[in-house]
Design a protein around this motif. Structure first.
Motif, mmCIF file in Angstrom:
data_model
loop_
_atom_site.group_PDB
_atom_site.id
_atom_site.type_symbol
_atom_site.label_atom_id
_atom_site.label_comp_id
_atom_site.label_asym_id
_atom_site.label_seq_id
_atom_site.Cartn_x
_atom_site.Cartn_y
_atom_site.Cartn_z
ATOM 1 N N ASP A 167 0.835 48.205 37.748
ATOM 2 C CA ASP A 167 1.446 47.954 36.451
ATOM 3 C C ASP A 167 2.780 47.227 36.606
ATOM 4 O O ASP A 167 3.448 47.330 37.646
ATOM 5 C CB ASP A 167 1.684 49.274 35.702
ATOM 6 C CG ASP A 167 0.393 50.041 35.442
ATOM 7 O OD1 ASP A 167 -0.685 49.409 35.476
ATOM 8 O OD2 ASP A 167 0.469 51.260 35.204
ATOM 9 N N PHE A 168 3.176 46.500 35.555
ATOM 10 C CA PHE A 168 4.478 45.824 35.584
ATOM 11 C C PHE A 168 4.998 45.599 34.170
ATOM 12 O O PHE A 168 4.253 45.680 33.188
ATOM 13 C CB PHE A 168 4.410 44.496 36.349
ATOM 14 C CG PHE A 168 3.395 43.514 35.841
ATOM 15 C CD1 PHE A 168 3.669 42.680 34.758
ATOM 16 C CD2 PHE A 168 2.160 43.398 36.453
ATOM 17 C CE1 PHE A 168 2.740 41.766 34.291
ATOM 18 C CE2 PHE A 168 1.210 42.476 36.001
ATOM 19 C CZ PHE A 168 1.509 41.657 34.923
ATOM 20 N N GLU A 169 6.311 45.308 34.111
ATOM 21 C CA GLU A 169 6.990 45.046 32.842
ATOM 22 C C GLU A 169 7.915 43.852 33.038
ATOM 23 O O GLU A 169 8.711 43.817 33.966
ATOM 24 C CB GLU A 169 7.790 46.272 32.420
ATOM 25 C CG GLU A 169 8.522 46.123 31.110
ATOM 26 C CD GLU A 169 9.308 47.380 30.751
ATOM 27 O OE1 GLU A 169 8.668 48.377 30.370
ATOM 28 O OE2 GLU A 169 10.545 47.370 30.890
ATOM 29 N N VAL A 170 7.804 42.864 32.149
ATOM 30 C CA VAL A 170 8.576 41.630 32.249
ATOM 31 C C VAL A 170 9.402 41.449 30.980
ATOM 32 O O VAL A 170 8.890 41.647 29.867
ATOM 33 C CB VAL A 170 7.654 40.403 32.413
ATOM 34 C CG1 VAL A 170 8.471 39.155 32.695
ATOM 35 C CG2 VAL A 170 6.630 40.640 33.495
ATOM 36 N N VAL A 171 10.668 41.060 31.134
ATOM 37 C CA VAL A 171 11.551 40.833 29.984
ATOM 38 C C VAL A 171 12.236 39.484 30.154
ATOM 39 O O VAL A 171 12.617 39.108 31.272
ATOM 40 C CB VAL A 171 12.618 41.949 29.861
ATOM 41 C CG1 VAL A 171 13.632 41.614 28.760
ATOM 42 C CG2 VAL A 171 11.956 43.290 29.578
ATOM 43 N N VAL A 172 12.412 38.760 29.051
ATOM 44 C CA VAL A 172 13.173 37.515 29.073
ATOM 45 C C VAL A 172 13.819 37.299 27.706
ATOM 46 O O VAL A 172 13.290 37.744 26.683
ATOM 47 C CB VAL A 172 12.281 36.307 29.440
ATOM 48 C CG1 VAL A 172 11.295 35.981 28.318
ATOM 49 C CG2 VAL A 172 13.121 35.088 29.786
ATOM 50 N N ARG A 173 14.956 36.627 27.706
ATOM 51 C CA ARG A 173 15.621 36.239 26.462
ATOM 52 C C ARG A 173 15.310 34.773 26.186
ATOM 53 O O ARG A 173 15.512 33.913 27.040
ATOM 54 C CB ARG A 173 17.127 36.435 26.558
ATOM 55 C CG ARG A 173 17.894 36.147 25.264
ATOM 56 C CD ARG A 173 19.369 36.487 25.455
ATOM 57 N NE ARG A 173 20.111 36.414 24.205
ATOM 58 C CZ ARG A 173 21.018 35.470 23.944
ATOM 59 N NH1 ARG A 173 21.262 34.505 24.825
ATOM 60 N NH2 ARG A 173 21.667 35.479 22.798
ATOM 61 N N VAL A 174 14.816 34.485 24.980
ATOM 62 C CA VAL A 174 14.478 33.129 24.568
ATOM 63 C C VAL A 174 15.445 32.683 23.483
ATOM 64 O O VAL A 174 15.663 33.407 22.501
ATOM 65 C CB VAL A 174 13.035 33.045 24.041
ATOM 66 C CG1 VAL A 174 12.723 31.641 23.520
ATOM 67 C CG2 VAL A 174 12.041 33.435 25.124
ATOM 68 N N THR A 175 16.033 31.500 23.654
ATOM 69 C CA THR A 175 16.970 30.951 22.681
ATOM 70 C C THR A 175 16.472 29.589 22.213
ATOM 71 O O THR A 175 16.134 28.734 23.028
ATOM 72 C CB THR A 175 18.365 30.768 23.298
ATOM 73 O OG1 THR A 175 18.834 32.031 23.761
ATOM 74 C CG2 THR A 175 19.348 30.222 22.273
ATOM 75 N N GLY A 176 16.452 29.408 20.902
ATOM 76 C CA GLY A 176 16.035 28.120 20.345
ATOM 77 C C GLY A 176 15.270 28.304 19.052
ATOM 78 O O GLY A 176 14.589 29.310 18.857
ATOM 79 N N THR B 85 13.636 39.476 33.991
ATOM 80 C CA THR B 85 13.534 40.646 34.857
ATOM 81 C C THR B 85 12.083 41.060 35.034
ATOM 82 O O THR B 85 11.258 40.913 34.134
ATOM 83 C CB THR B 85 14.330 41.849 34.317
ATOM 84 O OG1 THR B 85 13.766 42.276 33.065
ATOM 85 C CG2 THR B 85 15.798 41.498 34.118
ATOM 86 N N LEU B 86 11.780 41.587 36.209
ATOM 87 C CA LEU B 86 10.470 42.152 36.523
ATOM 88 C C LEU B 86 10.687 43.579 36.997
ATOM 89 O O LEU B 86 11.384 43.802 37.989
ATOM 90 C CB LEU B 86 9.776 41.324 37.602
ATOM 91 C CG LEU B 86 8.487 41.896 38.192
ATOM 92 C CD1 LEU B 86 7.424 42.070 37.113
ATOM 93 C CD2 LEU B 86 7.963 41.020 39.315
ATOM 94 N N ASN B 87 10.135 44.519 36.243
ATOM 95 C CA ASN B 87 10.315 45.946 36.538
ATOM 96 C C ASN B 87 11.793 46.296 36.703
ATOM 97 O O ASN B 87 12.186 47.050 37.595
ATOM 98 C CB ASN B 87 9.533 46.348 37.788
ATOM 99 C CG ASN B 87 8.034 46.269 37.573
ATOM 100 O OD1 ASN B 87 7.556 46.325 36.443
ATOM 101 N ND2 ASN B 87 7.284 46.123 38.653
ATOM 102 N N GLY B 88 12.617 45.703 35.841
ATOM 103 C CA GLY B 88 14.036 46.013 35.809
ATOM 104 C C GLY B 88 14.886 45.240 36.793
ATOM 105 O O GLY B 88 16.114 45.346 36.771
ATOM 106 N N LYS B 89 14.269 44.434 37.663
ATOM 107 C CA LYS B 89 15.020 43.660 38.657
ATOM 108 C C LYS B 89 15.208 42.230 38.174
ATOM 109 O O LYS B 89 14.263 41.565 37.764
ATOM 110 C CB LYS B 89 14.270 43.644 39.988
ATOM 111 C CG LYS B 89 14.982 42.846 41.075
ATOM 112 C CD LYS B 89 14.171 42.803 42.364
ATOM 113 C CE LYS B 89 14.867 41.956 43.417
ATOM 114 N NZ LYS B 89 14.065 41.872 44.678
#
Length: 201
Positions: free
Chosen positions: A43-52, A183-187
């Protein structure tokens, strides 16, 4: 368009921020301008901030998961645009969890999000199911995007990649966007340096 982005399609601003040009194509294997890393086992969790802000049919940016050996399968969590006047969807800027499996799209959309230019997107893969979430701050509670996606065939194919992408659908209207705080799994994943592990399609 920024001159550097216009020439190369992207511009690495610093180790945590990347500017992209939305290019024609979508997650059906025609995507370009994807910066990706290898997915971990399990399992994994990915986060990103998108601007535009988008203003043309099909302009999209977000997180994509795909198999290097099965490029006509993919799942994405994205900020997307449908023309509220000339489209059947009447949404404008909105969030979407969607997939492509060989020949067809499967779309799970949230309501229109109006004029918010910045958003954090989260893609969660757990027990074989992909879910999408949004947040304006990237902290605290996350708002789920309606629905889930599964693609057992793709994940069994192996060589799974996690990427950040910008595309413009069939219309091909380009614009600048920024993606950061990947980030991937908080890293934190860096866009530069020996430990960046970033590749590009």
């Amino acid at each position: 368009l920024d001159p550097t982005i216009a020439k190369y399609g992207y511009y690495i601003k610093n180790d945590t921020k990347l500017a992209l040009k939305t290019l024609s194509g979508d997650i059906n294997g025609s995507y370009r301008n994807v910066f990706y890393i290898d997915a971990p086992e399990g399992d994994f969790e990915v986060v990103v901030r998108v601007t535009g802000m988008f203003n043309s049919e099909g302009q999209t940016a977000g997180i994509i998961v795909f198999s290097e050996t099965m490029r006509n399968h993919a799942i994405a969590v994205a900020k997307r645009y449908y023309d509220p006047v000339n489209s059947n969807y009447n949404l404008g800027n909105y969030y979407e969890l969607y997939s492509y499996k060989g020949t067809s799209f499967n779309n799970n959309t949230s309501k229109s999000v109006g004029s918010f230019p910045n958003v954090y997107l989260k893609l969660e893969y757990k027990d074989g199911v992909v879910r999408g979430y949004t947040s304006l701050t990237g902290t605290g509670s996350w708002t789920p995007i309606v629905g889930t996606c599964k693609d057992n065939e793709m994940f069994k194919a192996g060589k799974i990649k996690i990427g950040l992408f910008g595309c413009a659908g069939s219309a091909g209207d380009i614009t600048d966007i920024s993606v950061e705080s990947f980030t991937l799994n908080g890293k934190q994943i860096s866009f530069v340096g020996e430990d960046s592990a970033i590749s590009k399609v």
